[in-house]
Design an enzyme around this catalytic site. Structure first.
Site, mmCIF file in Angstrom:
data_model
loop_
_atom_site.group_PDB
_atom_site.id
_atom_site.type_symbol
_atom_site.label_atom_id
_atom_site.label_comp_id
_atom_site.label_asym_id
_atom_site.label_seq_id
_atom_site.Cartn_x
_atom_site.Cartn_y
_atom_site.Cartn_z
ATOM 1 C CE1 TYR A 13 -28.989 -51.817 54.504
ATOM 2 C CE2 TYR A 13 -29.207 -49.524 55.162
ATOM 3 C CZ TYR A 13 -29.631 -50.601 54.414
ATOM 4 O OH TYR A 13 -30.697 -50.454 53.558
ATOM 5 N N GLY B 166 -33.012 -62.388 62.790
ATOM 6 C CA GLY B 166 -31.600 -62.130 62.483
ATOM 7 C C GLY B 166 -31.091 -62.899 61.288
ATOM 8 C CG ASP C 261 -36.203 -55.428 53.839
ATOM 9 O OD1 ASP C 261 -35.791 -55.787 52.727
ATOM 10 O OD2 ASP C 261 -35.451 -55.162 54.791
HETATM 11 C C1 GLA Z 1 -31.773 -54.638 54.283
HETATM 12 C C2 GLA Z 1 -32.561 -53.331 54.227
HETATM 13 C C3 GLA Z 1 -33.152 -53.096 52.849
HETATM 14 C C4 GLA Z 1 -32.101 -53.261 51.748
HETATM 15 C C5 GLA Z 1 -31.302 -54.557 51.943
HETATM 16 C C6 GLA Z 1 -30.164 -54.688 50.970
HETATM 17 O O1 GLA Z 1 -32.645 -55.714 54.121
HETATM 18 O O2 GLA Z 1 -33.611 -53.353 55.172
HETATM 19 O O3 GLA Z 1 -33.742 -51.830 52.792
HETATM 20 O O4 GLA Z 1 -31.260 -52.157 51.688
HETATM 21 O O5 GLA Z 1 -30.788 -54.659 53.261
HETATM 22 O O6 GLA Z 1 -30.640 -54.801 49.661
#
Ligand code: GLA
Length: 405
Positions: free
Chosen positions: A238, A133, A186
């Protein structure tokens, strides 16, 4: 004034952590695992919230990794245990895995096998050393550790092209099985980074350029502040941001906001206002577009400076990224702003939130000798504001996913 200690969250040595998870596997399943694999968490230097609109980002792998000890099975049963959480076990058959199932953390394990089309079950014990987290991609680290393990066992390619495919499968698991509409930054970072540098990821075609990030040679260090602030609304927010940029791209008649030339931004913002319908909040959409277009441009300029060995000069770009995320994209929060402000006033060259926001972590670019002092000041600012104590990590650019034993 209150006194606060800066607590660092250190990554254990790889060999030690691999040995521990193999031993845990032995305790649970009564045999030695076929192997141990691990994958890192990440921080993003710059290029935030643009990976789902064809943008560029520049993440690096952390020394903090998630380990998995795993053995294949001859049937389609999957049994997973967590070394952290007793009772967080999952057992099921691969035929039960699909959109929305299983839920919880097992989605990030079984979902990856589903997305990869793995034909056999497996037993696995997972041990994570990426703080959960924290916005440092603990879920991508888990997915990617499982993906590299299964690829290795099933003789799938694990060169960079193979890793790009594994990353795509992990994103699929996250989007479809876990139900989180995230982009692909990521997973690309966790699978494709190399020690000593970051990757310039072009999310339009998933190509990667390895960029040197020898901060020590420039007398610098990258300090991570995990604010430990809960980000419970992150899922909905998000998705809302993603919907905003997709709507804006449709109004502008482009597939993604990557197609908007930063030199034509003002013009694009006017066209956006003219094309908007009665249900659109034009002021909000304009801010979202301004963030995406200027952020992608900041990544380009940061990459140019890193290629030229001018790491110190990226500082204003990182600061500007935070202001854009804070005011135009509205994904920061009180704790992140406090971490950034406190780091800057303690002498950091630059600071910004990193990752998805609404809690999670910030990064600060600091003089190598000032890491402890800056961390101390940030901890003090949190104590003065009566916030939960943050924790700190050193972001030494580290290796991507791989086999440990
Ligand atoms: C999270 C998401 C990524 C990206 C970031 C913001 O980590 O998993 O894909 O969108 O937020 O850059």
């Amino acid at each position: 004034m209150s006194v606060a200690d800066a607590r660092f969250f250190e990554a254990p040595a790889r060999a030690e952590a691999a040995g521990a998870v193999a031993a845990a596997f032995g305790d649970v399943f009564g045999e030695t695992p076929e192997g141990v694999w691990s994958a890192p968490g990440r921080v993003n230097l710059v290029g935030e919230h643009v990976d789902y609109t064809g943008g560029l980002c520049l993440p690096l792998a952390l020394p903090h990794r998630t380990f998995v000890a795993l053995s294949p099975r001859h049937d389609d049963v999957v049994r997973v245990r967590s070394a952290q959480e007793a009772g967080a076990d999952w057992e099921g058959s691969l035929s039960e895995v699909g959109p929305g199932a299983p839920d919880g953390w097992a989605a990030y394990v079984a979902g990856v096998a589903w997305a990869m089309g793995t034909a056999h079950g497996f037993d696995a014990v997972v041990d994570g050393h990426v703080p959960l987290g924290s916005g440092l991609s603990s879920s991508a680290a888990l997915e990617c550790a499982v993906a590299i393990a299964l690829a290795d066992l099933d003789d799938l390619p694990t060169d960079d092209a193979g890793r790009a495919e594994l990353a795509a499968a992990c994103v699929q698991a996250e989007n479809v099985v876990a139900g989180a509409a995230t982009g692909g930054m990521d997973q690309a970072a966790s699978l494709r980074c190399r020690p000593g540098g970051g990757i310039l990821l072009d999310t339009r075609d998933d190509t990667v350029e390895h960029l040197p990030l020898d901060l020590a040679a420039a007398g610098l260090a990258l300090l991570v502040v995990d604010t430990r602030a809960a980000h419970s609304h992150s899922g909905g927010e998000y998705g809302a941001r993603r919907a905003d940029v997709e709507r804006a791209a449709r109004l502008l008649g482009v597939p993604t906001l990557r197609e908007v030339d930063p030199d034509d931004l003002d013009d694009a913002l006017e066209r956006l206002a003219a094309a908007a319908g009665p249900g659109d909040d034009v002021a909000v959409l304009r801010r979202r577009v301004r963030h995406a277009v200027t952020e992608i441009d900041r990544v380009r300029r940061t990459a140019d400076l890193l290629r030229a060995g001018r790491a110190r000069e990226v500082a204003p770009l990182l600061d500007a990224s935070h202001e854009s995320l804070r005011h135009d994209y509205e994904v920061s929060c009180r704790e992140l702003d406090l971490a950034v402000d406190a780091a800057r006033s303690a002498g950091a060259l630059a600071a910004r939130m990193t990752g998805g926001g609404f809690g999670g972590s910030a990064i600060a670019l600091v003089e190598a000798g000032a890491v402890g002092a800056v961390a101390q000041e940030v901890a003090r600012a949190f104590a003065d504001a009566r916030l939960r104590a943050p924790q700190f990590l050193s972001a030494l650019p580290s290796a991507g996913a791989g086999r440990d034993a």
